[in-house]
Design an enzyme around this catalytic site. Sequence first.
Site, short mmCIF file in Angstrom:
data_model
loop_
_atom_site.label_atom_id
_atom_site.label_comp_id
_atom_site.label_asym_id
_atom_site.label_seq_id
_atom_site.Cartn_x
_atom_site.Cartn_y
_atom_site.Cartn_z
N HIS A 52 -88.11 -35.74 57.57
CA HIS A 52 -88.77 -36.09 56.31
C HIS A 52 -88.16 -37.38 55.77
O HIS A 52 -86.93 -37.49 55.70
CB HIS A 52 -88.55 -35.01 55.25
CG HIS A 52 -89.16 -33.68 55.55
ND1 HIS A 52 -90.32 -33.23 54.93
CD2 HIS A 52 -88.77 -32.68 56.37
CE1 HIS A 52 -90.60 -32.01 55.37
NE2 HIS A 52 -89.70 -31.65 56.24
N HIS A 64 -89.00 -32.58 63.17
CA HIS A 64 -89.49 -33.70 62.37
C HIS A 64 -88.46 -34.10 61.34
O HIS A 64 -87.67 -33.28 60.88
CB HIS A 64 -90.82 -33.36 61.69
CG HIS A 64 -90.79 -32.08 60.90
ND1 HIS A 64 -90.94 -30.85 61.50
CD2 HIS A 64 -90.63 -31.84 59.59
CE1 HIS A 64 -90.88 -29.90 60.59
NE2 HIS A 64 -90.68 -30.47 59.40
N ASN A 124 -85.16 -30.11 58.27
CA ASN A 124 -85.00 -28.69 58.01
C ASN A 124 -84.94 -27.93 59.33
O ASN A 124 -85.68 -28.24 60.26
CB ASN A 124 -86.17 -28.17 57.18
CG ASN A 124 -86.28 -28.84 55.82
OD1 ASN A 124 -85.27 -29.20 55.23
ND2 ASN A 124 -87.50 -29.01 55.34
N ASP A 158 -97.01 -36.73 54.50
CA ASP A 158 -96.97 -35.28 54.32
C ASP A 158 -98.17 -34.87 53.46
O ASP A 158 -98.51 -35.51 52.47
CB ASP A 158 -95.66 -34.86 53.65
CG ASP A 158 -95.41 -33.37 53.78
OD1 ASP A 158 -94.46 -33.00 54.49
OD2 ASP A 158 -96.17 -32.58 53.18
N VAL A 199 -92.88 -25.86 60.18
CA VAL A 199 -93.58 -26.33 61.38
C VAL A 199 -92.55 -26.51 62.48
O VAL A 199 -91.61 -27.30 62.34
CB VAL A 199 -94.34 -27.65 61.12
CG1 VAL A 199 -95.03 -28.11 62.39
CG2 VAL A 199 -95.35 -27.49 59.99
P1 AMP Z 1 -90.87 -28.30 57.16
O1 AMP Z 1 -91.06 -27.35 56.01
O2 AMP Z 1 -89.56 -29.01 57.16
O3 AMP Z 1 -91.18 -27.63 58.49
O4 AMP Z 1 -91.92 -29.45 56.96
C1 AMP Z 1 -93.25 -29.31 57.35
C2 AMP Z 1 -94.03 -30.26 56.48
O5 AMP Z 1 -95.28 -30.46 57.11
C3 AMP Z 1 -94.30 -29.76 55.08
O6 AMP Z 1 -93.74 -30.65 54.14
C4 AMP Z 1 -95.83 -29.71 55.00
O7 AMP Z 1 -96.32 -30.11 53.74
C5 AMP Z 1 -96.23 -30.68 56.10
N1 AMP Z 1 -97.54 -30.45 56.71
C6 AMP Z 1 -98.06 -29.28 57.14
N2 AMP Z 1 -99.27 -29.48 57.68
C7 AMP Z 1 -99.52 -30.81 57.58
C8 AMP Z 1 -100.61 -31.64 57.96
N3 AMP Z 1 -101.71 -31.16 58.55
N4 AMP Z 1 -100.52 -32.97 57.72
C9 AMP Z 1 -99.42 -33.48 57.13
N5 AMP Z 1 -98.36 -32.76 56.75
C10 AMP Z 1 -98.41 -31.43 56.98
#
Ligand code: AMP
Length: 122
Positions: free
Chosen positions: A109, A107, A94, A36, A103
Amino acid sequence: MNDPASNNPTIFGKIIRREIPAQIVYEDDDVLAFKDIAPQAPVHVLFIPKHVHIATLDDARAGDAVLLGKLVLAAAEYARREGFAQNGYRVVMNCRDDGGQTVYHIHLHLLAGKPLGHGFGG
Ligand code: AMP
């Protein structure tokens, strides 16, 4: 079910297609995992499907059960491989706004590397 190579507008789609860099730490036929970019724990890795674009957990259906299981088992395998499985870890998915999803490519975590406590905050 769409092929991310042709139809996945999220930042994770770009990572799958190697259009933007990521610190990839695990990959198999179905799952890609990378660090992340804004870690919430010493270990913070995201596990995503490579070939199927499911936006949220709410969009998943019975036919996605095996794929969702593979995400969880990939996280467990990674934890064993990296040697912190015995200490423990947390996996979180989430869903949409109230779940904190930012995003819209499903996914998982994986968080580890310190005691994470019992709460889920807010
Ligand atoms: P969520 O908030 O559950 O949708 O998690 C999305 C996660 O993606 C967050 O923890 C962000 O920090 C992570 N994230 C966003 N862009 C990137 C990226 N380019 N590379 C790695 N992690 C990312």
